[in-house]
Design a protein around this motif. Structure first.
Motif, PDB file in Angstrom:
ATOM      1  N   GLY A 123      82.697  54.213 117.062  1.00 28.75           N
ATOM      2  CA  GLY A 123      83.844  53.830 117.717  1.00 28.75           C
ATOM      3  C   GLY A 123      85.028  54.415 116.852  1.00 28.75           C
ATOM      4  O   GLY A 123      85.364  53.984 115.562  1.00 28.75           O
ATOM      5  N   PRO A 173      85.455  45.737 118.852  1.00 28.15           N
ATOM      6  CA  PRO A 173      86.721  46.348 118.754  1.00 28.15           C
ATOM      7  C   PRO A 173      86.513  47.465 117.576  1.00 28.15           C
ATOM      8  O   PRO A 173      87.693  47.693 117.080  1.00 28.15           O
ATOM      9  CB  PRO A 173      87.622  45.143 118.364  1.00 28.15           C
ATOM     10  CG  PRO A 173      86.728  44.227 117.511  1.00 28.15           C
ATOM     11  CD  PRO A 173      85.275  44.419 118.235  1.00 28.15           C
ATOM     12  N   CYS A 174      85.437  48.013 117.583  1.00 28.88           N
ATOM     13  CA  CYS A 174      85.414  48.971 116.366  1.00 28.88           C
ATOM     14  C   CYS A 174      85.592  48.774 115.131  1.00 28.88           C
ATOM     15  O   CYS A 174      86.447  49.069 114.418  1.00 28.88           O
ATOM     16  CB  CYS A 174      86.157  50.202 116.694  1.00 28.88           C
ATOM     17  SG  CYS A 174      85.932  51.243 118.318  1.00 28.88           S
ATOM     18  N   PRO A 229      83.244  56.652 121.613  1.00 28.10           N
ATOM     19  CA  PRO A 229      82.929  56.097 122.900  1.00 28.10           C
ATOM     20  C   PRO A 229      83.840  54.766 123.164  1.00 28.10           C
ATOM     21  O   PRO A 229      84.750  54.452 122.389  1.00 28.10           O
ATOM     22  CB  PRO A 229      81.864  55.286 122.006  1.00 28.10           C
ATOM     23  CG  PRO A 229      82.013  55.366 120.590  1.00 28.10           C
ATOM     24  CD  PRO A 229      82.743  56.697 120.369  1.00 28.10           C
ATOM     25  N   GLY A 256      95.328  50.431 121.184  1.00 34.16           N
ATOM     26  CA  GLY A 256      93.984  50.758 122.035  1.00 34.16           C
ATOM     27  C   GLY A 256      93.297  49.559 122.379  1.00 34.16           C
ATOM     28  O   GLY A 256      93.777  48.393 122.043  1.00 34.16           O
ATOM     29  N   PHE A 257      92.701  49.491 123.790  1.00 27.83           N
ATOM     30  CA  PHE A 257      92.472  48.360 124.429  1.00 27.83           C
ATOM     31  C   PHE A 257      91.292  47.817 123.795  1.00 27.83           C
ATOM     32  O   PHE A 257      90.679  46.641 124.478  1.00 27.83           O
ATOM     33  CB  PHE A 257      92.694  48.380 125.875  1.00 27.83           C
ATOM     34  CG  PHE A 257      94.064  47.828 126.231  1.00 27.83           C
ATOM     35  CD1 PHE A 257      95.040  48.081 125.724  1.00 27.83           C
ATOM     36  CD2 PHE A 257      93.968  46.941 127.234  1.00 27.83           C
ATOM     37  CE1 PHE A 257      96.455  47.360 125.986  1.00 27.83           C
ATOM     38  CE2 PHE A 257      95.378  46.045 127.683  1.00 27.83           C
ATOM     39  CZ  PHE A 257      96.283  46.399 126.897  1.00 27.83           C
ATOM     40  N   GLY A 258      90.338  48.502 123.355  1.00 25.29           N
ATOM     41  CA  GLY A 258      88.825  47.886 122.864  1.00 25.29           C
ATOM     42  C   GLY A 258      89.223  46.920 122.078  1.00 25.29           C
ATOM     43  O   GLY A 258      88.617  45.716 121.911  1.00 25.29           O
ATOM     44  N   SER A 259      90.217  46.955 121.081  1.00 27.54           N
ATOM     45  CA  SER A 259      90.611  45.781 120.364  1.00 27.54           C
ATOM     46  C   SER A 259      91.412  44.753 121.030  1.00 27.54           C
ATOM     47  O   SER A 259      91.432  43.473 120.674  1.00 27.54           O
ATOM     48  CB  SER A 259      91.140  46.294 119.016  1.00 27.54           C
ATOM     49  OG  SER A 259      92.293  47.266 119.295  1.00 27.54           O
ATOM     50  N   CYS A 281      91.819  58.864 117.599  1.00 33.04           N
ATOM     51  CA  CYS A 281      90.575  58.041 118.513  1.00 33.04           C
ATOM     52  C   CYS A 281      91.230  58.660 119.860  1.00 33.04           C
ATOM     53  O   CYS A 281      92.517  58.922 120.251  1.00 33.04           O
ATOM     54  CB  CYS A 281      90.944  56.661 118.689  1.00 33.04           C
ATOM     55  SG  CYS A 281      89.809  56.006 119.704  1.00 33.04           S
ATOM     56  N   GLN A 282      90.285  58.672 120.906  1.00 31.83           N
ATOM     57  CA  GLN A 282      90.642  59.085 122.234  1.00 31.83           C
ATOM     58  C   GLN A 282      91.478  58.136 122.979  1.00 31.83           C
ATOM     59  O   GLN A 282      91.970  58.382 123.876  1.00 31.83           O
ATOM     60  CB  GLN A 282      89.404  59.668 122.905  1.00 31.83           C
ATOM     61  CG  GLN A 282      88.590  58.540 123.455  1.00 31.83           C
ATOM     62  CD  GLN A 282      87.683  57.584 122.539  1.00 31.83           C
ATOM     63  OE1 GLN A 282      87.716  58.146 121.320  1.00 31.83           O
ATOM     64  NE2 GLN A 282      87.449  56.088 122.507  1.00 31.83           N
ATOM     65  N   CYS A 338      91.743  47.904 115.636  1.00 32.64           N
ATOM     66  CA  CYS A 338      90.926  48.475 115.028  1.00 32.64           C
ATOM     67  C   CYS A 338      91.150  48.869 113.661  1.00 32.64           C
ATOM     68  O   CYS A 338      92.234  48.905 113.294  1.00 32.64           O
ATOM     69  CB  CYS A 338      90.057  49.655 115.892  1.00 32.64           C
ATOM     70  SG  CYS A 338      91.722  50.257 116.626  1.00 32.64           S
ATOM     71  N   HIS A 339      89.822  49.941 113.272  1.00 28.80           N
ATOM     72  CA  HIS A 339      90.548  50.614 111.955  1.00 28.80           C
ATOM     73  C   HIS A 339      91.323  51.757 112.328  1.00 28.80           C
ATOM     74  O   HIS A 339      92.006  52.352 111.221  1.00 28.80           O
ATOM     75  CB  HIS A 339      89.079  51.240 111.402  1.00 28.80           C
ATOM     76  CG  HIS A 339      88.285  52.192 112.048  1.00 28.80           C
ATOM     77  ND1 HIS A 339      88.435  53.382 112.253  1.00 28.80           N
ATOM     78  CD2 HIS A 339      87.330  52.045 112.994  1.00 28.80           C
ATOM     79  CE1 HIS A 339      87.741  54.200 113.010  1.00 28.80           C
ATOM     80  NE2 HIS A 339      87.163  53.147 113.556  1.00 28.80           N
ATOM     81  N   VAL A 340      91.534  51.968 113.523  1.00 29.36           N
ATOM     82  CA  VAL A 340      92.518  53.016 113.859  1.00 29.36           C
ATOM     83  C   VAL A 340      94.040  52.427 114.072  1.00 29.36           C
ATOM     84  O   VAL A 340      94.419  52.178 115.305  1.00 29.36           O
ATOM     85  CB  VAL A 340      92.021  54.026 115.050  1.00 29.36           C
ATOM     86  CG1 VAL A 340      93.335  55.045 115.385  1.00 29.36           C
ATOM     87  CG2 VAL A 340      90.748  54.613 114.880  1.00 29.36           C
TER      88      VAL A 340
HETATM   89  S1  SF4 Z   1      89.179  49.925 119.812  1.00 28.57           S
HETATM   90 FE1  SF4 Z   1      90.333  51.023 118.365  1.00 28.57          FE
HETATM   91  S2  SF4 Z   1      89.080  52.695 117.564  1.00 28.57           S
HETATM   92 FE2  SF4 Z   1      87.890  51.819 119.074  1.00 28.57          FE
HETATM   93  S3  SF4 Z   1      88.161  52.851 120.881  1.00 28.57           S
HETATM   94 FE3  SF4 Z   1      89.755  51.614 121.137  1.00 28.57          FE
HETATM   95  S4  SF4 Z   1      91.574  52.530 119.659  1.00 28.57           S
HETATM   96 FE4  SF4 Z   1      89.853  53.669 119.251  1.00 28.57          FE
END
Ligand code: SF4
Lengths: 185, 279
Positions: free
Chosen positions: A125, B181-182, A78, B145-148, B66-67, B269-271
């Protein structure tokens, strides 16, 4: 025991779910991120037909990696949902019953969910490699020019999600945290 | 003077992009396992197990963890005794281009922040150079990644805000980020310098192994204290409650102006991905 859900999902089914429920979704869902949502809402505003059937639809906020040869889809976890907050109330009004994403939603989205009967599911996520195993088929139905952000029709089998916000407005982000902190007192 | 062809740089960057996106570094895996062992909340344990299962699948199948395969942040330490034959910067962009297309990674870069047209090859990379003694070139690729990234913040504190101001700001950023941010997250902090230097240090802090500590004892203690404070917020994995909100807090510091106390917090994030090669 996780609850099995068929997608598309009716409003009645959506209303039965409660924040914190673990669910496994099987059936047909659609993908869309902000760029696709923007176009869908513009079409709706102009009274034009949408390229997917929004009634009872479950929409997954995801932009997958490209599929390798022989794969149905690449990694597909997601994306953060608040970027869809501007569009989700319109989509829910048009008939959408389920959203799959991660992260907080705003009050307008939650109000629309309560008014019409829709739920917000969370998928884990950062687990895109794992989640893609539950996606059996993927085909682009609109906006191919958007690349990863195109709208895809996915056939899913036992796709694992947790209800974050239910149709009554209960929110696992609040209740889960509170329940955990109570054990620490 | 030692010569190194730009072609070699392209090959290394390409390989590092693919490796970083498909194989979580051991230091991050170590932190996830340590946190799993200490987690008491059943739902949180379950999520940490899934996270482990996910990176094991990615390892086994060379699949992106992760995508969101991120923007390619590339840190290059160029030895002053080495002569690069060819265009170094273009060689790095070309490595990203090849890595993201041949590695089946997602192209997530738009050419302009407002017109938002995808460049379709994940370029440009964000490149940072350092000139160092020696005749080697060290390249680190850290897809972000940009979620974080979107949950990161920067603030020019007043000197009188002091240590307490620093602690409060770190906690505020983590609290504001919440489940977005996961989590579990890795928290990179840059303190001092100028506004740009603080932001860069916060990102560089994320390159340091997540299971390492600052070489400066005062900041090593602060890292430990902040990790403990963050992990008593109760946000937990994915924000569903639990102890494991953060895997690590890494702090970088630098001298600053008499009138300032800049601080930047870069959330990952954890990634948390980083792979390095020395040429
Ligand atoms: S915040 Fe990190 S784990 Fe979450 S979707 Fe973005 S890259 Fe992937």
């Amino acid at each position: 025991m996780p609850i099995s859900i068929k997608a598309p999902m009716t409003r009645e089914e959506a209303k039965k779910l409660r924040a914190g429920d673990s669910c496994l979704i099987s059936g047909v869902i659609y993908t869309a991120r902000d760029a696709a949502h923007k176009r869908l809402c513009e079409l709706a505003e102009q009274g034009k037909e949408l390229p997917l059937d929004v009634k009872d639809a479950v929409i997954y906020f995801v932009g997958p990696t490209p599929a390798k040869p022989g794969q149905a889809i690449g990694s597909a976890g997601p994306t953060t949902s608040y970027r869809m907050d501007a569009y989700s109330p319109t989509m829910i009004r048009l008939g959408q019953t389920g959203m799959i994403g991660k992260g907080k939603r705003n009050d307008e989205v939650i109000a629309a969910m309560k008014e019409h009967g829709a739920v917000y599911f969370g998928a884990i996520g950062g687990c895109g490699a794992l989640l893609s195993k539950c996606i059996k088929n993927s085909e682009i139905v609109a906006y191919e020019d958007l690349g990863a952000e195109a709208i895809r029709r996915l056939e899913v089998e036992d796709f694992p999600v947790i209800v974050i916000i239910d149709a009554e407005g209960n929110n696992l982000y609040e209740t889960g945290r509170e329940a955990y902190l109570n054990t620490q007192k | 003077m030692r010569e190194l062809s730009a072609q070699k740089i392209t090959e290394a960057v390409k390989k590092l992009c693919i490796e970083a996106n498909c194989h979580l570094p051991q230091d991050v895996k170590n932190c996830i396992e340590t946190c799993r062992a200490q987690e008491t909340w059943p739902q949180a344990q379950e999520i940490l197990d899934r996270i482990k299962e996910n990176y094991e699948i990615a390892d086994a199948q060379d699949a992106p963890i992760c995508q969101d395969t991120g923007m390619a942040c590339v840190f290059v330490k160029v030895g002053q005794e080495v002569h690069i034959v060819g265009d170094l910067t273009e060689a790095i962009h070309e490595g990203v281009r090849q890595g993201y297309s041949e590695g089946f990674l997602r192209k997530s870069v738009v050419r302009d922040p407002l017109d938002r047209v995808n460049t379709k090859d994940n370029t440009p990379a964000m490149i940072y150079y350092d000139i160092v003694p020696g005749d080697k070139v060290e390249i680190t690729v850290a897809p972000k990644g940009f979620g974080s990234e979107n949950m990161s913040q920067i603030k020019m504190l007043k000197p009188s805000d002091g240590l307490q101001g620093v602690k409060d700001f770190i906690l505020k950023v983590v609290e504001d980020a919440g489940p977005n941010p996961c989590p579990p997250i890795v928290v990179g902090v840059g303190i001092g310098g100028t506004v740009d230097k603080a932001a860069l240090m916060a990102k560089q802090a994320l390159l340091r192994p997540a299971d390492s500590e600052s070489p400066i004892p005062f900041y090593a203690d602060l890292e430990k204290e902040m990790l403990e404070k963050i992990n008593s917020l109760g946000i937990g994995p994915q924000g569903f409650g639990g102890k494991t909100t953060a895997l690590a807090v890494n702090i970088e510091v630098c001298p600053t102006h008499i009138a300032g106390l800049p601080i930047a917090v870069n959330i990952n994030c954890h990634v948390t991905r980083h792979q390095k090669e020395v040429l």
